[in-house]
Design a protein around this motif. Structure first.
Motif, PDB file in Angstrom:
ATOM      1  N   THR A   1      46.276  11.385  10.794  1.00 44.19           N
ATOM      2  CA  THR A   1      47.270  11.249   9.726  1.00 44.19           C
ATOM      3  C   THR A   1      47.386  12.582   8.999  1.00 44.19           C
ATOM      4  O   THR A   1      46.406  13.074   8.425  1.00 44.19           O
ATOM      5  CB  THR A   1      46.860  10.146   8.739  1.00 44.19           C
ATOM      6  OG1 THR A   1      46.690   8.911   9.460  1.00 44.19           O
ATOM      7  CG2 THR A   1      47.916   9.958   7.665  1.00 44.19           C
TER       8      THR A   1
ATOM      9  N   LYS B   1      42.089  11.372   8.348  1.00 43.05           N
ATOM     10  CA  LYS B   1      41.698  10.201   9.123  1.00 43.05           C
ATOM     11  C   LYS B   1      42.054  10.391  10.597  1.00 43.05           C
ATOM     12  O   LYS B   1      43.173  10.762  10.935  1.00 43.05           O
ATOM     13  CB  LYS B   1      42.380   8.938   8.583  1.00 43.05           C
ATOM     14  CG  LYS B   1      42.019   8.613   7.138  1.00 43.05           C
ATOM     15  CD  LYS B   1      40.537   8.306   6.971  1.00 43.05           C
ATOM     16  CE  LYS B   1      40.199   7.903   5.551  1.00 43.05           C
ATOM     17  NZ  LYS B   1      38.748   7.637   5.378  1.00 43.05           N
TER      18      LYS B   1
ATOM     19  N   ARG C   1      41.904   8.628  14.543  1.00 41.58           N
ATOM     20  CA  ARG C   1      41.784   7.392  15.309  1.00 41.58           C
ATOM     21  C   ARG C   1      41.721   7.717  16.795  1.00 41.58           C
ATOM     22  O   ARG C   1      42.439   8.596  17.287  1.00 41.58           O
ATOM     23  CB  ARG C   1      42.986   6.459  15.083  1.00 41.58           C
ATOM     24  CG  ARG C   1      43.194   6.008  13.659  1.00 41.58           C
ATOM     25  CD  ARG C   1      44.411   5.080  13.569  1.00 41.58           C
ATOM     26  NE  ARG C   1      44.727   4.731  12.183  1.00 41.58           N
ATOM     27  CZ  ARG C   1      45.713   3.937  11.821  1.00 41.58           C
ATOM     28  NH1 ARG C   1      46.494   3.382  12.765  1.00 41.58           N
ATOM     29  NH2 ARG C   1      45.941   3.676  10.545  1.00 41.58           N
TER      30      ARG C   1
ATOM     31  N   ILE D   1      36.951   5.603  14.989  1.00 42.57           N
ATOM     32  CA  ILE D   1      37.563   6.232  13.830  1.00 42.57           C
ATOM     33  C   ILE D   1      36.687   7.393  13.360  1.00 42.57           C
ATOM     34  O   ILE D   1      35.510   7.491  13.727  1.00 42.57           O
ATOM     35  CB  ILE D   1      37.759   5.233  12.664  1.00 42.57           C
ATOM     36  CG1 ILE D   1      36.408   4.661  12.214  1.00 42.57           C
ATOM     37  CG2 ILE D   1      38.724   4.119  13.061  1.00 42.57           C
ATOM     38  CD1 ILE D   1      36.491   3.809  10.955  1.00 42.57           C
TER      39      ILE D   1
ATOM     40  N   THR E   1      36.571  10.790  10.047  1.00 40.40           N
ATOM     41  CA  THR E   1      37.198  11.628   9.027  1.00 40.40           C
ATOM     42  C   THR E   1      36.919  13.072   9.404  1.00 40.40           C
ATOM     43  O   THR E   1      35.756  13.460   9.577  1.00 40.40           O
ATOM     44  CB  THR E   1      36.642  11.337   7.628  1.00 40.40           C
ATOM     45  OG1 THR E   1      36.929   9.983   7.277  1.00 40.40           O
ATOM     46  CG2 THR E   1      37.267  12.263   6.598  1.00 40.40           C
TER      47      THR E   1
ATOM     48  N   ASP F   1      42.653   2.454   9.933  1.00 38.59           N
ATOM     49  CA  ASP F   1      41.672   3.480   9.570  1.00 38.59           C
ATOM     50  C   ASP F   1      40.270   2.913   9.426  1.00 38.59           C
ATOM     51  O   ASP F   1      39.287   3.663   9.443  1.00 38.59           O
ATOM     52  CB  ASP F   1      42.084   4.177   8.273  1.00 38.59           C
ATOM     53  CG  ASP F   1      43.295   5.086   8.462  1.00 38.59           C
ATOM     54  OD1 ASP F   1      43.530   5.524   9.605  1.00 38.59           O
ATOM     55  OD2 ASP F   1      44.006   5.353   7.473  1.00 38.59           O
TER      56      ASP F   1
END
Length: 254
Positions: free
Chosen positions: A43, A88, A90, A126, A128, A182
């Motif tokens: 994102t 974020k 994925r 997922i 970060t 997320d």
């Protein structure tokens, strides 16, 4: 940097060796690796989910003459730099989309130990990503579940036979297309095209299945399913084995 089609893209790289997508069973756990055609979603500053447009996976595979690599770098379109807390990430498998993951009701494993199929069968995760110099680092947290079996038999008439498939059946959906966000896989919402069973076909090096030993031997017959993480009230396992002499198939349920 030499490919004009990749100019201006931002690099997102693996921060450590615990963030891969093909599975290798060690006898106690799966080690994960990246494979060709893996992609990620990120994102960006505009809140748009972007899919990676390039990576160095094939280059790493060519250099090491293997089909798996513990590290990878992905090149992302979009705008980045305005999120100090990070971005974020994925991973939705080879057959997923930005917000959907499909756990296959029919899965196929070619070799014991090497669960190369999990990327096509519903592996997901997922992360970060945080800034590190001129790129962003991330560590993938896998959000599917992985179920590895090492069948064996005390029946001398079956030892040496070929295990051709294993079917698991539960009281909740094991396969289907799940929503993905997320936070990971959404198991609270019923998937599209649900199935309460998964069949894992086993090929082996000669295409006839995995050899059934007299004791648990991961190198001979460890077989890995991808399934949604959940608590199941019932969980049945059906093994299909061909007789070592007659080659007639039969089933055993546990």
């Amino acid at each position: 940097t030499t490919d004009p089609d990749l100019k201006g893209l931002t690099a997102f790289a693996i921060a450590d060796n615990a963030t891969r997508t093909a599975g290798a069973y060690t006898g106690t756990r799966l080690d994960f690796y990246w494979t060709a055609e893996d992609k990620i979603w990120v994102t960006d500053d505009d809140g748009q989910l972007k899919q990676s447009q390039g990576d160095d996976i094939q280059q790493r595979l060519d250099e090491t003459h293997t089909t798996i690599t513990p590290k990878a770098k992905f090149l992302m379109p979009g705008k980045y730099g305005a999120a100090p807390a990070g971005y974020k990430v994925r991973y939705t498998g080879k057959n997923g989309t930005k917000d959907k993951v499909t756990i296959a009701s029919v899965q196929t494993q070619k070799w014991p130990l090497r669960a190369m199929q999990i990327g096509e069968c519903g592996d997901c995760g997922i992360a970060t990503a945080t800034k590190n110099g001129d790129h962003y680092d991330f560590t993938l947290r896998h959000k599917a579940a992985y179920f590895t079996l090492t069948p064996f038999s005390s029946d001398s008439k079956l030892v040496g036979g070929k295990l051709t498939k294993i079917k698991i059946t539960a009281d909740k959906p094991l396969a289907g297309t799940f929503n993905f966000g997320d936070a990971g896989l959404d198991i609270a919402t019923a998937p599209a095209g649900p199935s309460q069973s998964i069949t894992l076909n086993l090929q082996g090096t000669d295409g006839t299945g995995f050899t059934l030993p007299a004791t648990a031997t991961p190198a001979d017959n460890s077989a890995t399913f991808v399934l949604p993480p959940n608590t199941y009230n019932t969980f049945d396992i059906e093994y299909t084995v061909t007789h070592p002499i007659s080659h007639v198939p039969g089933t055993v349920t546990a």
